[in-house]
Structure formats: structure tokens, C-alpha cells
Write an enzyme that holds these catalytic residues in place. Sequence first.
Site, PDB file in Angstrom:
ATOM      1  N   GLN A 195       0.872  -1.185   0.000  1.00 25.96           N
ATOM      2  CA  GLN A 195       0.000   0.000   0.000  1.00 25.96           C
ATOM      3  C   GLN A 195       0.903   1.226   0.000  1.00 25.96           C
ATOM      4  OE1 GLN A 195      -3.755  -0.715   0.211  1.00 25.96           O
ATOM      5  NE2 GLN A 195      -2.595  -2.427  -0.621  1.00 25.96           N
ATOM      6  N   ALA A 236     -11.846   2.530   3.924  1.00 20.70           N
ATOM      7  CA  ALA A 236     -10.810   1.698   3.307  1.00 20.70           C
ATOM      8  C   ALA A 236      -9.975   2.475   2.285  1.00 20.70           C
ATOM      9  CB  ALA A 236     -11.453   0.474   2.655  1.00 20.70           C
ATOM     10  N   HIS A 237      -9.016   1.759   1.689  1.00 16.00           N
ATOM     11  CA  HIS A 237      -8.058   2.416   0.793  1.00 16.00           C
ATOM     12  C   HIS A 237      -8.728   2.994  -0.457  1.00 16.00           C
ATOM     13  CE1 HIS A 237      -7.150  -1.896  -0.943  1.00 16.00           C
ATOM     14  NE2 HIS A 237      -8.404  -1.535  -1.103  1.00 16.00           N
ATOM     15  N   ASN A 238      -8.226   4.146  -0.864  1.00  8.88           N
ATOM     16  CA  ASN A 238      -8.639   4.843  -2.094  1.00  8.88           C
ATOM     17  C   ASN A 238     -10.089   5.332  -2.077  1.00  8.88           C
ATOM     18  OD1 ASN A 238      -6.328   2.778  -3.195  1.00  8.88           O
ATOM     19  ND2 ASN A 238      -6.311   4.735  -4.292  1.00  8.88           N
TER      20      ASN A 238
END
Length: 363
Positions: A195, A236-238
Site C-alpha cells: 500500500q 478503506a483504501h482509495n
Amino acid sequence: MEIPLKRVAQVVAGECIGDENFAVTGINSLDHAGPSELSFFSDRRYSESLKNTKAGALLVSLKSDAFKGPQVVISHVELAYAKIAAIFAIPPTRYPGVSTHAVVGKNCRLGEDVSIFPMVYVGEDAEIDDGAILFPGVFIGERVKIGKRTILYPNVTVLRDCSIGNDVIIHAGTTIGSDGFGFVRDGSTSVKIPQTGTVRIDDQVEIGANNCIDRAAFGKTWIKRGVKTDNLVQIAHNVVIGEDSIIVAQAGISGSAHLGRGVVIGGQVGVIDHAEIGDGAMVASQSGVAKPVPAGGVVSGTPAVSHRLWLKTTVMTARLPQFSDRLRGLEKKVRELENRLREQGEPVFSNEADGSGKEQPAQ
């Protein structure tokens, strides 16, 4: 501290009725306000509390004959309350300067009037801007940027390369910049996807206690200006969350979901990865969003559907036992009718098809 009621009226742009020089020393609920305090009334459910209140003055949407003291009439009582409560609110405690029991890494830039409590860690090349407050247990990673007047309460973690804007409040126990949940299967094992992105939090955001906001796989997870999150929220990511959106406790926003401006997400909502939720949409508590929600849409249920449809289906669901009883009664009547037809030698058609789509005579 005390302010005259006419000053209260000026702050909230309301009309003062009665003694405008009444000295207000605080604001409290109808049940708990004292003779020198201001209270508020906008909901008829609290009419009994209004009759018995000891408050000295009142914020109201319409003048009330049930209250004999001075009143400030304002259309939006809740907003007026928020503005006046802010005047009397106790400001956060500040440590005078940088504690000798804090660790500040090399090449850090500390602005004017920063407050860094004991047991804070600030990594190398970090930037802490003017007036920021870092409470005990805060961890700031390498190259992190913290904006002006931002407050990080105890045990907040901001990991490497993330950036926090101005006038942000982050409550205790929140982690920003932990790795997004990214793995790919190699047979029976899971291989981690690095990540490598960051988290960006814009100005005037407030993050509740024990939130987890993951760094992007690449690029950035982006929380835009004015967003407010409750406690125990997972982002969460993005993920991108548009300006002035609200996310209530225990909601989970999956990777790469995109929320527009002014979205309201209820408690315990789950949003699937890559979902698109349009500007001004509302998602009711305990809903599961598995497909796009249009701008201005109001959805409920799992999977989420329009709120009107959800209300109808909820009513129908409650009546299923009744429908089941009625269906059994109809089946019994059909069997009785078939038996009578057989006794009279009449042809009887079964409700079971032979696969051709045509009903067949019963034997």
C-alpha cells in the site's frame, strides 16, 4: 462568563422578546437549566419540561406563552443552540509549548504556538503548523503534515506521508494511514499488495474516536472539507468522501468507493467496494449498498433499494404469516373442489406442469 441576552440574539440573528439585558451564564437542557442559564425549545414532546423548567431565558422558534421569561425567537433553534453552546464551551487544554518528554525527530518544522504534550512522538521531516495541539500518546510518522489549529486527541496515530488540513479535530484512538486491506491469493496463501499511497484529510474535518482510515494502494484516500465521522467508522483504501458528508457510527466504506458532496451514511451501513454514491444521497442505518445510489437518492435495506420500496416491502414482510395462512386456506379449498369434481366425473387439471408449460389433467 456571562453575556446579555441581546448579544445572544445578535449572534443567532434572532428577535429578543423581554429583558434584553438578562445576563446569560450558560446554556443547558430544559430539565437541567438554572435561573441564569439559557435553554431551548422546538419539540412539542418536551412541553411538560417547558412548563417545569427553571431556565432564565429561552431559544424558541415561536414565542411561547407557557414560558414567562425572556425569549429569543429564531427559525432554526438547533443551529442557534450550537452557536451559543460554542461560546460557553470549555476550550481544549493546552500544554505550554513542546514538552521535554516528547520526541521530535530531525528536520521537523514546528509552527508558532504549537502545544505538544509529554509522550508524543513526531517523526523526521514532519510539519506541525501554527496552533496545533498534540495530546499524550499521539504518534506522527515521517513527513506527515498537520495543519493550523488542528487537534489530535490522545493516542491518535498518523502514519508516514499523510496530510491533515487546518482546523481538523481527530478524537482519541483513531488511526490514519494504516495499510489498506490488499491481498492476492497464491494457491492457499495470501500475498500482500504493498500500500504505497497516502491519506489526505482536508480542512474543517472532524473524525470520531477509534476510526480507521486506510492509506491508498496508490494515489490517496481523500476525506474532503467539512466531512464529519462518528466513532468506530472504517474507511478503506482509495475511498473518496465529498465535502460536508456525514458518516455515523459503525459504518464501513469499502475500497475505492466514491461518496459525493453532502452524503449522509447512517449507522452500521456497509458500502461495497467501487460503489458510487451521488451528491446529497442518504443511506438509512443498517443498509448494505451494493450498487450505485443516484444523487439525492434515499435508500434503505440490504441490498439497499429506494426508501419508499423498502417501506412497502417491510410492511409486506410483517404480513407474511397472514399471507401464509390465507394461502393454506386457498389450497385446502382447491383440494376440496378438485375432490368434488372427481366425484362428479368432471376433468380436473393439476397445477403441476409436465415441463412443457401446459397444465395436465389430474389422474
